[in-house]
Design an enzyme around this catalytic site. Structure first.
Site, PDB file in Angstrom:
ATOM      1  N   CYS A   1     -91.490 106.253 -82.344  1.00 25.17           N
ATOM      2  CA  CYS A   1     -90.202 106.636 -82.966  1.00 25.17           C
ATOM      3  C   CYS A   1     -89.044 105.840 -82.375  1.00 25.17           C
ATOM      4  O   CYS A   1     -87.935 106.381 -82.206  1.00 25.17           O
ATOM      5  CB  CYS A   1     -89.936 108.133 -82.838  1.00 25.17           C
ATOM      6  SG  CYS A   1     -91.098 109.133 -83.749  1.00 25.17           S
TER       7      CYS A   1
ATOM      8  N   LYS B   1     -92.193 119.674 -74.618  1.00 21.42           N
ATOM      9  CA  LYS B   1     -92.444 118.575 -73.676  1.00 21.42           C
ATOM     10  C   LYS B   1     -92.352 119.061 -72.231  1.00 21.42           C
ATOM     11  O   LYS B   1     -92.528 118.286 -71.296  1.00 21.42           O
ATOM     12  CB  LYS B   1     -91.437 117.443 -73.904  1.00 21.42           C
ATOM     13  CG  LYS B   1     -91.576 116.759 -75.269  1.00 21.42           C
ATOM     14  CD  LYS B   1     -90.579 115.653 -75.406  1.00 21.42           C
ATOM     15  CE  LYS B   1     -90.382 115.175 -76.830  1.00 21.42           C
ATOM     16  NZ  LYS B   1     -91.495 114.398 -77.371  1.00 21.42           N
TER      17      LYS B   1
ATOM     18  N   ASP C   1     -79.474 112.870 -74.723  1.00 23.37           N
ATOM     19  CA  ASP C   1     -80.791 113.255 -75.205  1.00 23.37           C
ATOM     20  C   ASP C   1     -81.664 113.449 -73.963  1.00 23.37           C
ATOM     21  O   ASP C   1     -82.065 112.475 -73.316  1.00 23.37           O
ATOM     22  CB  ASP C   1     -81.335 112.150 -76.119  1.00 23.37           C
ATOM     23  CG  ASP C   1     -82.779 112.402 -76.554  1.00 23.37           C
ATOM     24  OD1 ASP C   1     -83.419 113.299 -75.990  1.00 23.37           O
ATOM     25  OD2 ASP C   1     -83.250 111.676 -77.447  1.00 23.37           O
TER      26      ASP C   1
HETATM   27  N1  PLP Z   1     -85.708 112.045 -77.950  1.00 20.35           N
HETATM   28  C1  PLP Z   1     -86.634 111.514 -77.153  1.00 20.35           C
HETATM   29  C2  PLP Z   1     -86.216 110.596 -76.052  1.00 20.35           C
HETATM   30  C3  PLP Z   1     -87.978 111.815 -77.366  1.00 20.35           C
HETATM   31  O1  PLP Z   1     -88.914 111.280 -76.578  1.00 20.35           O
HETATM   32  C4  PLP Z   1     -88.321 112.690 -78.422  1.00 20.35           C
HETATM   33  C5  PLP Z   1     -89.730 112.983 -78.710  1.00 20.35           C
HETATM   34  O2  PLP Z   1     -90.629 112.237 -78.392  1.00 20.35           O
HETATM   35  C6  PLP Z   1     -87.315 113.216 -79.201  1.00 20.35           C
HETATM   36  C7  PLP Z   1     -86.010 112.880 -78.943  1.00 20.35           C
HETATM   37  C8  PLP Z   1     -87.608 114.143 -80.318  1.00 20.35           C
HETATM   38  O3  PLP Z   1     -88.189 115.312 -79.842  1.00 20.35           O
HETATM   39  P1  PLP Z   1     -88.675 116.432 -80.867  1.00 20.35           P
HETATM   40  O4  PLP Z   1     -89.711 115.777 -81.730  1.00 20.35           O
HETATM   41  O5  PLP Z   1     -89.237 117.490 -79.993  1.00 20.35           O
HETATM   42  O6  PLP Z   1     -87.502 116.851 -81.641  1.00 20.35           O
END
Ligand code: PLP
Length: 421
Positions: free
Chosen positions: A377, A237, A211
């Site tokens: 999250c 991001k 990720d």
């Molecule tokens: N993974 C990580 C480590 C994140 O920080 C985020 C978003 O904050 C995501 C996944 C999910 O990203 P998205 O909401 O753009 O799908």
């Protein structure tokens, strides 16, 4: 700073970079201090070149791509595919065909879980994740495990918020089918040694998904050096518009995977009862894609390339190092994650006494310092830390040491309001 020059600025000049971001140069109004934006881990701001690329697409060559035999469509198709090449080079992919445009990291991981996962994961198989994953790298695997009868296991953390590699080795000894982990924790800021984990996982015969939501925007990432099978990240991001994201996958794997969604663009031949698929990456891009957003992502990549990702990393290391030094001075401060700036990226999570993070964030907003408060999250990680939430300041190319000073001043205000200092 102009991207057109293609000259890396060395070292990064955040004050000059700020001038490229219209939102950071707005008049805050008579009663507001200038904005200090410290929420780039949620979504970064956009430089003028990205906004203009999106605007230019809509004004001059807005058209659906790939099938139009007319000039506008050919221009749009060319720019869309050029963005794919830029992204592929940015992450060191062997071919642009290994980069699938998706909406975001979440979609990229779900795509892998529902295609590669359904094809390769069977009852009793082990999937290794970590305790510090974003929900986006937990829930898709929970759904898959529910469907297939696979087992999930999570690498534990050390007391200072790093991955416990001995525990990883224990789990690898159980021959997992997949190891999926975040390169940088969005809550702790921990920078994971992804190349080493990937090496160990592959030696154990597992596939590797990284990720990269918090790493690709902030440091040099090279998929061949990481030797990962999949890398997921979000454009929004990394200076690009929302709606642009990327799944990198090794070509042979993508070719062997069934499609995720069916419909237009992803087919070779359609009959009434069966169809055959287009080559990758089109096989995974069903329907009309977010063309302008992808073109905006291409512009963002050019902007970051002009800065130089090594310098982006160095700059953040400096600002975060300074933040860690200054934050420990604030009475009531609890910091989470490693205290060594070399072991983290541009994210700092903390709590201030027993003031609720939402109250901290609201007071900071009164000082026009924008931070995030909540579980970010990462609910399982919050449970591990023994808190319901944290306040999170996250830094990017346009943040300076002066922004850290403003953050610290605002935290002193919060402490005064709550009678802590
Ligand atoms: N993974 C990580 C480590 C994140 O920080 C985020 C978003 O904050 C995501 C996944 C999910 O990203 P998205 O909401 O753009 O799908």
């Amino acid at each position: 700073m102009q991207t057109q020059t293609n000259q890396p600025v060395t070292p990064l000049d955040a004050a000059a970079i700020r001038a490229d971001f219209p939102i950071l140069n707005q008049d805050p109004g008579p009663d507001r201090k200038p904005l200090v934006f410290l929420d780039s881990a949620a979504s970064s701001q956009k430089p003028a070149v990205v906004i203009e690329a999106l605007d230019d697409y809509h004004r001059r060559y807005n058209a659906n791509i790939h099938r139009g035999v007319y000039q506008l469509s050919e221009l749009a198709t060319g720019r869309y595919e050029q963005a794919r090449h830029l992204v592929a080079d940015f992450i060191g992919a062997a071919s642009h065909r290994e980069c699938v445009f998706v909406r975001n990291t979440t979609e990229a991981i779900n795509l892998v879980a529902q295609t590669w996962g359904r094809r390769n994961i069977r009852v009793g198989d082990l999937i290794v994740l970590t305790v510090m994953e974003h929900h986006s790298n937990l829930v898709p695997w929970q759904i898959l495990a529910e469907e297939t009868g696979a087992e999930l296991a999570h690498v534990r953390l050390t007391p200072d918020g790093r991955l416990d590699l001995d525990h990883l080795d224990d789990l690898l000894a159980r021959d997992p089918k997949l190891v999926a982990f975040t390169h940088v924790s969005n809550s702790l800021g921990t920078l994971v040694d992804a190349a080493e984990i990937s090496r160990r996982a592959r030696a154990a015969g597992a596939a590797v998904l990284i990720d990269g939501a918090q790493s690709v925007p902030h440091l040099p990432v090279d998929v061949r050096q990481l030797d990962c099978d999949f890398l997921a990240f979000s454009g929004h991001k990394m200076l690009a518009p929302m709606g642009s994201g990327v799944l990198y996958g090794k070509k042979a794997l993508l070719e062997a995977m069934p499609p995720y969604m069916g419909g237009g663009s992803m087919i070779r031949k359609v009959e009434l009862t069966r169809s055959t698929w287009a080559d990758v990456p089109a096989k995974f891009e069903a329907g009309t894609p977010a063309v302008g957003d992808a073109i905006g992502l291409g512009a963002a990549v050019e902007y970051l390339n002009a800065l130089g990702m090594d310098w982006v990393r160095e700059h953040e290391r400096d600002v975060v190092g300074y933040a860690l030094e200054r934050l420990v001075e604030v009475p009531g401060m609890t910091l989470y994650g490693p205290l060594d700036p070399a072991a983290r990226s541009g994210v700092v999570s903390f709590n201030l006494g027993d003031i609720h993070p939402h109250d901290v964030a609201a007071i900071l907003d009164g000082e026009n310092v924008a931070v995030r408060a909540g579980h970010h999250c990462t609910q399982p990680l919050m449970r591990e830390l023994g808190v319901v939430a944290t306040t999170r300041a996250s830094f990017y190319i346009y943040n300076t040491r002066e922004d850290v000073d403003r953050l610290v001043e605002a935290l002193h205000v919060a402490n005064r309001i709550f009678g802590l200092a």
